[in-house]
Design an enzyme around this catalytic site. Sequence first.
Site, mmCIF file in Angstrom:
data_model
loop_
_atom_site.group_PDB
_atom_site.id
_atom_site.type_symbol
_atom_site.label_atom_id
_atom_site.label_comp_id
_atom_site.label_asym_id
_atom_site.label_seq_id
_atom_site.Cartn_x
_atom_site.Cartn_y
_atom_site.Cartn_z
ATOM 1 N N ASP A 80 4.781 13.514 25.799
ATOM 2 C CA ASP A 80 6.289 13.145 25.661
ATOM 3 C C ASP A 80 6.928 13.782 27.133
ATOM 4 O OD1 ASP A 80 5.854 16.092 25.134
ATOM 5 O OD2 ASP A 80 6.956 15.811 23.274
ATOM 6 N N ASN A 146 10.990 22.650 13.369
ATOM 7 C CA ASN A 146 11.636 21.810 12.299
ATOM 8 C C ASN A 146 10.365 20.881 11.677
ATOM 9 O OD1 ASN A 146 11.399 20.092 14.586
ATOM 10 N ND2 ASN A 146 13.608 19.626 14.317
ATOM 11 N N HIS A 148 8.734 18.979 13.851
ATOM 12 C CA HIS A 148 8.231 17.746 14.578
ATOM 13 C C HIS A 148 7.125 17.820 15.540
ATOM 14 C CE1 HIS A 148 10.806 19.734 18.211
ATOM 15 N NE2 HIS A 148 9.236 19.568 18.602
ATOM 16 N N GLU A 153 11.183 13.620 15.640
ATOM 17 C CA GLU A 153 11.929 14.657 14.862
ATOM 18 C C GLU A 153 12.233 14.249 13.450
ATOM 19 O OE1 GLU A 153 13.103 17.403 16.348
ATOM 20 O OE2 GLU A 153 14.194 17.172 17.913
HETATM 21 C C1 GLP Z 1 8.284 20.773 22.239
HETATM 22 C C2 GLP Z 1 7.325 19.521 22.733
HETATM 23 C C3 GLP Z 1 6.240 19.624 21.402
HETATM 24 C C4 GLP Z 1 5.759 21.298 21.179
HETATM 25 C C5 GLP Z 1 7.021 22.014 20.677
HETATM 26 C C6 GLP Z 1 6.555 23.232 20.488
HETATM 27 O O1 GLP Z 1 9.486 20.202 21.388
HETATM 28 N N1 GLP Z 1 7.798 18.229 22.539
HETATM 29 O O2 GLP Z 1 5.321 18.813 21.713
HETATM 30 O O3 GLP Z 1 4.771 20.825 20.085
HETATM 31 O O4 GLP Z 1 7.929 21.932 21.802
HETATM 32 O O5 GLP Z 1 6.694 24.038 21.534
HETATM 33 P P1 GLP Z 1 6.045 25.736 21.656
HETATM 34 O O6 GLP Z 1 4.637 25.441 21.734
HETATM 35 O O7 GLP Z 1 6.656 26.217 22.897
HETATM 36 O O8 GLP Z 1 6.233 26.436 20.598
#
Ligand code: GLP
Length: 245
Positions: A80, A146, A148, A153
């Site tokens: 993404d 959440n 995702h 989402e």
């Molecule tokens: C973002 C990314 C996700 C990732 C999530 C968790 O929202 N789009 O791909 O899994 O963050 O991030 P973190 O590893 O910093 O908790």
Amino acid sequence: MKKRFKFEKGLDDRMEHMNYIKVENELEGAEVLTEIIGDLLAQNALHVLGLATGGTMIPVYQQWVASSLDFSQVTTFNLDEYVGVTPENENSYAYFMDQHLFNHKPFKEIHLLDGMAQDLQVECARYEQLLTDKKLDLQLLGVGENGHIAFNEPGTSFHSTTHLAELTEDTVTVNSRFFEPGELVPNTALTMGIQSIMNAKKIVLLAFGERKQAAIAKLKEGKVDPDWPITKLLDHEDVTIITDL
Ligand code: GLP
């Protein structure tokens, strides 16, 4: 190889085929993943690799960079990218990937979503076509608080392919920790869809710490629930979860 075990009996049958690797902490989790990657490379079974961003992935990429792993024949796709954020902006996922991995290790081809594209729909279609052509051998995932995955989402269609996504207020708040105080946090992103992720031959998801407790608990309930995108992984036949939860 670290101890691997299936979900305990009594949980939904569909969990049986999930490989659940319980580790002490994220460093150990990164070690286990690095070992899995090393094995796949040695077996010549990793040509197309889906990469993720986020704090969870930092120790993973640190270990890859410090290792002798050879990715020079590996093509990558990132999950993404924020819309309206240039690759030079240090909050972009492109910048994150350069800083943590791509500046340090050679890859065969690197594919990223362009959140600055003039026509975002065309950009999504371009990316999805490339994914269809190349086919992911392995997709790495983190998870949002959440539930995702990538930027899919809660409520996102399970049939979704690469698309423009609106981020929930919660996600914007959680992600604002990476931005300077007062800086505008994007509320839209381009993301691989749930179907794009499910098309990968293998999936490995990493989740560490209390913040991920609710999402992992939902997965352990063993029911696919559109309000918790992570639970769709229950329908995939080759998923490994690496977690301290
Ligand atoms: C973002 C990314 C996700 C990732 C999530 C968790 O929202 N789009 O791909 O899994 O963050 O991030 P973190 O590893 O910093 O908790």
